[in-house]
Design an enzyme around this catalytic site. Structure first.
Site, mmCIF file in Angstrom:
data_model
loop_
_atom_site.group_PDB
_atom_site.id
_atom_site.type_symbol
_atom_site.label_atom_id
_atom_site.label_comp_id
_atom_site.label_asym_id
_atom_site.label_seq_id
_atom_site.Cartn_x
_atom_site.Cartn_y
_atom_site.Cartn_z
ATOM 1 N N ASN A 422 0.828 -1.169 0.157
ATOM 2 C CA ASN A 422 0.309 0.115 -0.017
ATOM 3 C C ASN A 422 0.853 1.168 0.109
ATOM 4 O O ASN A 422 0.782 1.907 -1.006
ATOM 5 C CB ASN A 422 -0.969 -0.038 1.312
ATOM 6 N N ASP A 423 1.547 1.349 1.360
ATOM 7 C CA ASP A 423 2.131 2.812 1.222
ATOM 8 C C ASP A 423 3.339 3.103 0.296
ATOM 9 O O ASP A 423 3.660 3.968 -0.305
ATOM 10 C CB ASP A 423 2.969 2.847 2.876
ATOM 11 N N VAL A 424 3.971 1.657 -0.211
ATOM 12 C CA VAL A 424 5.079 1.723 -1.154
ATOM 13 C C VAL A 424 4.672 2.154 -2.488
ATOM 14 O O VAL A 424 5.498 2.365 -3.374
ATOM 15 C CB VAL A 424 5.953 0.344 -1.174
ATOM 16 N N THR A 425 3.242 2.224 -2.668
ATOM 17 C CA THR A 425 2.792 2.628 -4.224
ATOM 18 C C THR A 425 2.253 3.805 -4.178
ATOM 19 O O THR A 425 1.621 4.286 -5.228
ATOM 20 C CB THR A 425 1.801 1.689 -4.677
ATOM 21 N N ALA A 464 1.483 3.405 7.564
ATOM 22 C CA ALA A 464 1.679 4.621 7.712
ATOM 23 C C ALA A 464 0.480 5.550 8.155
ATOM 24 O O ALA A 464 0.513 6.924 8.701
ATOM 25 C CB ALA A 464 2.492 5.551 6.531
#
Lengths: 495, 105
Positions: A422-425, A464
């Protein structure tokens, strides 16, 4: 003075062991040479253990006081005890290594770190209680009373640092294990004034070690040990789940420094070389992880990341329209594509979806689709976590790419398939200055013609605690289901 | 060995570690952690010395028992660490090129 004269042969053997450990890490520069590297590690460890056993044969003496060297004979009871101890450890270690699921690797590594830490503490305590055996003291024979050992001042510092780092490694790793294993919530636990408490504890530990040089009293030694256990516990408690890759790497580093400190105490080159290698390895991995999150090491250690959702993207964004797709839609889109890039994250590990994911990849390849995997450095709970899971599922490693190597390809990609990440995209990392993840390097999945995003539900946010703008884009199709179930359905639809 | 000699080994080994670890491919970072964990259990050397020592003084019996316990813990790590690393590394396979001849449409 050195009562315990180490023979030059033994020193040479320890040096060879140290070199073997360097070669072990060197082998990991490519998967092709990695297994040879591991064998070097095993050879090095065998040399170190055998050398120690041969140069420290347990002896006992019938005569008292044991003056004459001929009175000494081999103490077979102790020999058997030592071999039994190795045997017990070997059995537990081998069974664990065989049984552990690959998805549980972060917990296992944390548990192993705690053992190194505890072993370091035990060795340090043993050295404090019986310094003569370690050759770190002078024997003082007073006119009246029992003879006693005076530990060398330099050895006292080394011993103090060794047990302190070992104890921090132990209690920190236990907390990391409990968090990774799910026995303890991943949410950070914040104590009021924790920075002041931690700094005070650290100052107390260092002060006591300095005082230990002038006074080798037991209370100082034990206070150092206890305070170090406490600070290790307090340091990891406030760190959230998303920061675990940094924590695991950091504890890896600490376990190395603990071994190095003990190596200084014992004047043992194998331990010093290994300690330095492991210490720098963990430090470099921590640095890589921090860089991949655009966070400073200090801010990770300070903890508290991912606890509040009010920072960054306002909750109102969730009302925006989004598109829902089915397994059949996803199967159709991907089978028509020229290139599909799969972006796995921690959710894939939780759902154990790696095997069925590889099956999906094979099906697509059979239809002539190019399938690649894109891995963000902090995807998962430890460095390289995703790579191991994909390798377990038999994904060839030359299909798997790191962030920098594949990020430019998303623009020429038909489908980006995000599973459990999720956060890494999140494009907000590039555009939204108020976002807590602003500045973090992300995978440019939004540039793909279509983004398929597997997610359990629309409610949750990433670790996050920020909403992902990607969900509401025109080219995004949300696949709401358990990751494994959804991929299974896609595989069925591809038939 | 005097302190400076040991410190020299330590400092040089830190540099060696720095260069060797940067050369490790990111795909193998998990096996790297597992193997570093196994080799940091070289602390077993200290544990063996403590376990084998016939010392003087009241503390030596306790020291021996602690040494034996540390031998167990370090052995778990050594055997477990190397075995799990070997298990992981055996999974990293190269693509079988002949099976899939680059079929683009």
């Amino acid at each position: 003075m050195h009562e315990l004269t180490v023979s030059p042969w033994a020193s040479l053997a320890y040096l060879v062991a140290g070199v073997c450990f360097i070669l072990a890490l060197r082998g990991l520069s490519s998967p092709a040479s990695s297994q040879r590297g591991n064998r070097f590690g095993i050879i090095g460890m065998t040399i170190a253990v055998v050398t120690t056993l041969v140069t420290h044969v347990p002896l006992r003496s019938e005569a008292w006081p044991p003056g004459n060297p001929h009175d000494w004979m081999i103490d077979w009871t102790t020999v058997v005890e030592i071999l039994a101890a190795i045997g017990v450890g070997a059995a537990i270690g081998l069974v664990t290594a065989r049984r552990i699921a690959m998805t549980a690797m972060p917990q296992l590594v944390a548990a192993f770190h705690s053992l190194v830490g505890l072993a370091a503490v035990l060795v340090g305590v043993a050295a404090y209680l019986n310094p003569q055996a370690f050759g770190i003291s002078d024997l003082v024979i007073p006119l009246i009373g029992q003879p006693f050992a005076v530990i060398h001042p330099v050895s006292r510092i080394e011993l103090g640092l060794g047990v302190a780092i070992g104890a921090i490694t132990f209690s920190g790793s236990v907390i990391a294990f409990l968090k990774l294993n799910g026995n303890m919530g991943g949410k950070p636990i914040m104590l009021p004034g924790r920075h002041v408490i931690n700094l005070a504890l650290l100052a107390a530990i260092l002060g006591l070690i300095a005082y230990f040089v002038t006074d080798q009293s037991a209370w100082i030694f034990w206070t150092v040990v206890i305070l170090s256990f406490v600070i290790g516990f307090l340091l990891i408690i406030p760190i959230g789940g998303a920061d675990m890759p940094v924590v695991v790497s950091m504890l890896n580093s600490y376990s190395g420094w603990a071994a190095a400190a003990m190596g200084f105490t014992l004047h043992n080159s194998a331990m010093i070389i290994t300690g330095a290698l492991v210490g720098s390895s963990g430090a470099i991995l921590s640095y890589i992880m921090c860089r991949a999150m655009n966070r400073s090491f200090i801010s990770v250690i300070a903890g508290g990341f991912g606890q509040s959702s009010d920072a960054g993207g306002p909750a109102a964004v969730s009302d925006r329209p989004w598109k829902r797709g089915s397994a059949e839609d996803a199967a159709f889109l991907m089978s028509q594509a020229e290139q599909v890039i799969i972006v796995p994250g921690y959710g894939m590990a939780v759902a154990q979806a790696q095997h069925v994911l590889r099956e999906m990849g094979d099906k697509l390849k059979a239809e002539g689709v190019r399938v690649k995997y894109a891995i963000h450095p902090v995807a998962g709970r430890m460095p390289g976590h995703m790579n191991v899971l994909l390798a377990e599922a038999n994904v060839p490693y030359d299909d798997v790419f790191e962030l920098e190597d594949i990020n430019s390809e998303f623009a020429q990609t038909d489908v980006a398939f995000v599973i459990g990440a999720n956060d890494v995209t999140n494009p907000a990392a590039k555009t939204d200055k108020t976002s807590p993840i602003y500045g973090m390097p992300v995978l440019d999945v939004k540039k793909a013609k279509t983004v398929l995003f597997i997610k359990r539900s629309m409610g949750g946010v990433g670790y996050a605690g920020v909403d992902n703008e990607l969900f509401y884009r025109d080219n995004t199709m949300m696949l709401l289901a358990d990751a494994k179930k959804m991929v299974e359905d896609i595989v069925k639809a591809l038939d | 060995m005097d302190f400076i000699a040991i410190l020299s080994i330590f400092v040089l080994a830190c540099f060696v570690g720095y260069f060797v670890v940067w050369a490790v491919t990111p795909a193998l970072h998990t096996p790297l952690m597992a193997v570093t964990n196994a080799i940091s259990s070289v602390i077993i050397v200290g544990a063996l010395i403590a376990a084998a020592a016939a010392g003087i003084g009241a503390g030596s019996g306790v020291a021996k028992a602690l040494g034996l316990l540390a031998v167990v813990l370090a052995s778990i790590n050594i055997f477990g660490g190397f075995a799990v690393t070997a298990r992981m590394l055996a999974m990293y396979k190269k693509k079988e090129r002949p099976v899939a001849p680059a079929a683009s449409k």
